[in-house]
Scaffold this active site. Structure first.
Site, PDB file in Angstrom:
ATOM      1  N   GLU A   1       0.864  -1.179   0.000  1.00 42.40           N
ATOM      2  CA  GLU A   1       0.000   0.000   0.000  1.00 42.40           C
ATOM      3  C   GLU A   1       0.895   1.222   0.000  1.00 42.40           C
ATOM      4  OE1 GLU A   1      -3.623  -1.760   2.783  1.00 42.40           O
ATOM      5  OE2 GLU A   1      -2.638   0.112   3.317  1.00 42.40           O
TER       6      GLU A   1
ATOM      7  N   ASP B   1      -6.360   9.313  10.024  1.00 39.52           N
ATOM      8  CA  ASP B   1      -5.038   8.823  10.411  1.00 39.52           C
ATOM      9  C   ASP B   1      -4.551   9.405  11.727  1.00 39.52           C
ATOM     10  OD1 ASP B   1      -3.978   6.978   8.359  1.00 39.52           O
ATOM     11  OD2 ASP B   1      -4.491   8.643   7.035  1.00 39.52           O
TER      12      ASP B   1
ATOM     13  N   TYR C   1     -10.652  -4.888   3.509  1.00 39.05           N
ATOM     14  CA  TYR C   1      -9.718  -4.426   4.534  1.00 39.05           C
ATOM     15  C   TYR C   1     -10.529  -4.228   5.802  1.00 39.05           C
ATOM     16  CZ  TYR C   1      -6.011  -1.388   6.524  1.00 39.05           C
ATOM     17  OH  TYR C   1      -5.035  -0.821   7.313  1.00 39.05           O
TER      18      TYR C   1
END
Lengths: 280, 405
Positions: free
Chosen positions: A55, A66, A181
């Protein structure tokens, strides 16, 4: 969209992992972090260090999903002059040396929106990108990029989370391809870690809804944690821990110290050891 | 583009105003966004919810506030008859409380136990801390470190009200970074936390919900102008950062074609001085996706978000509510801008002429009135939304005027 047979690199890689009887290691680094040259050295060394899928973060000024490690990585990359175009150049360079390891771009929608969706997809395919993970595009916004990506032949990998209940899961999985994911915690990257039993149960739940491989990420920091995930999922994703290792190798001015790439790759080797040894 | 039958029906079910709006959030938040949408839809249909809001706005906020004829300013400018909608007289000194009352009543209905919010100038933070004190709920306010430094009085107010103020050190340490950090908190504390967004932006249903809670401004103006002048106003002027006071004033009048609407963005040092010199997302930006919605944004070629500049900490957000983007594109509202200097001049003019110290945000709208009113006939009825009071701004104004306090 009922998926036609997927012959992409991602599907092939997961098929090969299944044949080997082991889980995969997915590594995340941010494109252009801490500078293009160092990033290139790390990127090119990842497959030999044991990364099964890569990734590559497309840096964004406002990475709201994040944690501090990847926020800082994005800012370093942007300060180093990284753009979407330079990110695609990195992939193109990598692809010239490695025809098999899947590369997935991960980021936020606005840089792609600014680039132009159709042009971005065409350039990404030409560069050798296999999949996209775009954090701020839930299924409710599939027409933006997901559907055009699938039509263009780029996998669109969706995040499923602890808040994605059974009622919602089919909508999340509907246009997902390549793999799913699973975000193992409700939270941001690089913070808390989930407990093994919860991850195992979550993967089982996903497997009841899809035949796609399931990769698990968020909060995996050590080879041991990667091994734990590798026992129950098809792949373990490690991002913040690798990015933090990279940040630790910067000098006071934020420049890469000699040997930084090798040190990061050494850590990836440890993680790969954990993943590969998990099911023996 | 065909003219819609009504400008007031938006957004559609997916939260779109034309091409703007939407729900661009991480999957972890998506179920929460849907939960807020469902809860708000149910609350809107419940007369008890509406009644609770009305009661608090009356008894606690002090509504209706006056529609005040600014006679001296009118005479001074020599044209249009100017009215101020006195939002600065609300409890906490700005329009922000209107929205906070509505949202905290919703959060209580939803059984949420903890409130988070972002703030720039601190007005929304103070309003949120206020309603959290009133309803005895823990409150965490995210505020950029840069803003904390320039808005000390509001930081102290929030603390007095019992809120925890968390300094945000990421990015440029201003409002957009505070919003990023609030979203990070929300994604981490999904089960018990309600995110009380302060402006008519963010993912659906926030832009529509905040607009609805702020529409009390325009609804009152409609009634008050009828009482005072026996007719509708001719023009409405309001400042726009995220745009909640403007949409609250405008929305009830959108379908009245005789009512002209002007929204004033922050031109900072001047829009022609480059992308970092101003905070005018519509006048000087282009459409993109940030903080859950598609809207006009200050951004570079690569889609990286730029830091706006304005003398007013409440306007230097690099985006704007999506309904404004749509109203701009279809031409229903005119979007203009005022520079820091024009704003400072209007700020002082208002203080000396009307005895009202306006917030620097509202002074942007005043600056536009100074330009516009003299050219209009004396029977032109112009309403300015005086969205907040300027006490919080006296230190930064003193600094700009070279006065040491």
């Amino acid at each position: 969209m009922s998926a036609p047979k997927d012959n992409g690199r991602i599907a092939k890689r997961f098929a090969a992992l299944k044949a080997e009887g082991r889980a995969g290691l997915v590594t995340f680094i941010t494109a252009g972090d801490p500078d293009l040259e160092t990033c290139r050295a790390v990127l090119h060394g990842l497959p030999a260090a044991g990364a099964d899928l890569i990734e590559l973060g497309l840096p964004f000024s406002d990475p709201m999903a994040d944690g501090p490690a990847i926020q800082a990585a994005s800012l370093r990359a942007l300060h180093a002059g990284t753009t979407a175009r330079k990110t695609l150049d990195l992939v193109r360079g990598f692809r010239a040396t490695d025809a098999d390891t899947p590369v997935i771009l991960m980021g936020y929608y606005n840089p792609i929106h600014a680039y132009g969706v159709d042009r971005f997809l065409a350039d990404a395919i030409a560069a050798g990108v296999d999949g996209l993970i775009v954090v701020d595009l839930p299924p409710e916004e599939d027409e933006e990029l997901c559907i055009p990506a699938l039509k263009a032949g780029v996998n669109f990998i969706r995040l499923a989370t602890p808040t994605t209940d059974d009622k919602r899961l089919p909508a999340v999985l509907q246009n997902t391809s390549g793999f799913v994911y699973y975000v193992s915690i409700a939270g941001i990257t690089g913070t808390a870690s989930a407990d093994n039993a919860a991850v195992g149960a979550a993967v089982d739940r996903l497997k009841r809804h899809t035949d796609l491989p399931v990769a698990v990420g968020f909060g995996i920091k050590t080879p041991e944690q990667a091994a734990d995930v590798a026992r129950v999922a098809d792949a373990a994703v490690v991002g913040s821990a690798i990015v933090t290792r990279l940040a630790d190798g910067l000098d006071a001015e934020g420049k890469a110290r000699p040997g930084l790439a090798e040190d990061v790759l050494g850590f990836v080797r440890e993680l790969a050891g954990g993943v590969r040894g998990a099911r023996v | 583009m065909t003219r819609p039958n009504t400008y007031r029906s938006g957004p559609d079910e997916r939260g779109h105003f034309g091409i703007y709006g939407g729900r661009f959030v991480a999957e972890t938040l998506m179920p929460l966004i849907l939960e807020v949408e469902k809860a708000y839809k149910e609350a809107k249909a419940d007369p008890a919810f509406e009644g609770g809001i009305r009661e608090h706005l009356k008894q606690y906020v002090g509504r209706p506030n006056p529609l005040y004829y600014a006679e001296r300013l009118t005479e001074k400018l020599g044209g249009a008859k100017i009215y101020f909608k006195r939002e600065e007289l609300n409890h906490t000194g700005a329009h922000k409380i209107n929205n906070c009352i509505g949202q905290i009543l919703l959060a209580r209905r939803m059984g949420k136990k903890r409130i988070i919010a972002e703030t720039g100038a601190g007005q929304h933070g103070v309003a949120t801390a206020t309603v959290c004190a009133l309803f005895d709920m823990p409150c965490v306010i995210y505020m950029g470190e840069t803003d904390i430094a320039r808005q000390q009085p509001n930081v102290f107010r929030m603390k007095l009200l019992g809120a925890e103020v968390v300094p945000v050190t990421s990015g440029a340490r201003t409002l957009k970074d505070a919003m990023n950090e609030a979203l990070r908190d929300w994604v981490t504390n999904v089960s018990d936390t309600y995110y009380l967004i302060g402006t008519a932006a963010g993912p659906h249903p926030y832009p529509a919900m905040v607009r609805d809670f702020q529409s009390v401004i325009g609804d009152e103006v409609r009634v008050q102008m009828q009482e005072l002048e026996g007719r509708l106003p001719d023009s409405l002027v309001a400042c726009v950062g995220g745009g909640s006071n403007a949409i609250g004033l405008f929305h009830p009048f959108l379908d009245d074609p005789s009512v002209k609407m002007v929204a004033v963005e922050a031109a900072g040092h001047g829009i022609d001085k480059g992308p970092l010199a101003h905070a005018a997302s519509i006048t000087g930006g282009r459409p993109g996706v940030l903080h859950g919605n598609r809207t006009y944004l200050l951004q570079d070629e690569d889609g990286q978000i730029l830091e706006g500049h304005s003398i007013s900490a409440g306007l230097d957000y690099p985006g704007v509510g999506p309904e404004h983007s749509w109203l701009h594109d279809i031409g229903r509202v005119e979007y203009v801008s005022a520079t820091d200097q024009e704003t400072l001049d209007a700020f002082q003019l208002c203080a000396r002429t009307e005895g009202i110290i306006p917030a620097l945000e509202s002074a942007h709208a005043l600056a536009e009135i100074v330009k516009r009113a003299p050219k209009l006939p004396k029977d032109h009825l112009m309403v300015l939304c005086l969205s907040g009071r300027g006490d919080k701004d006296i230190f930064s104004v003193a600094q700009h005027l070279g006065v040491k306090l």
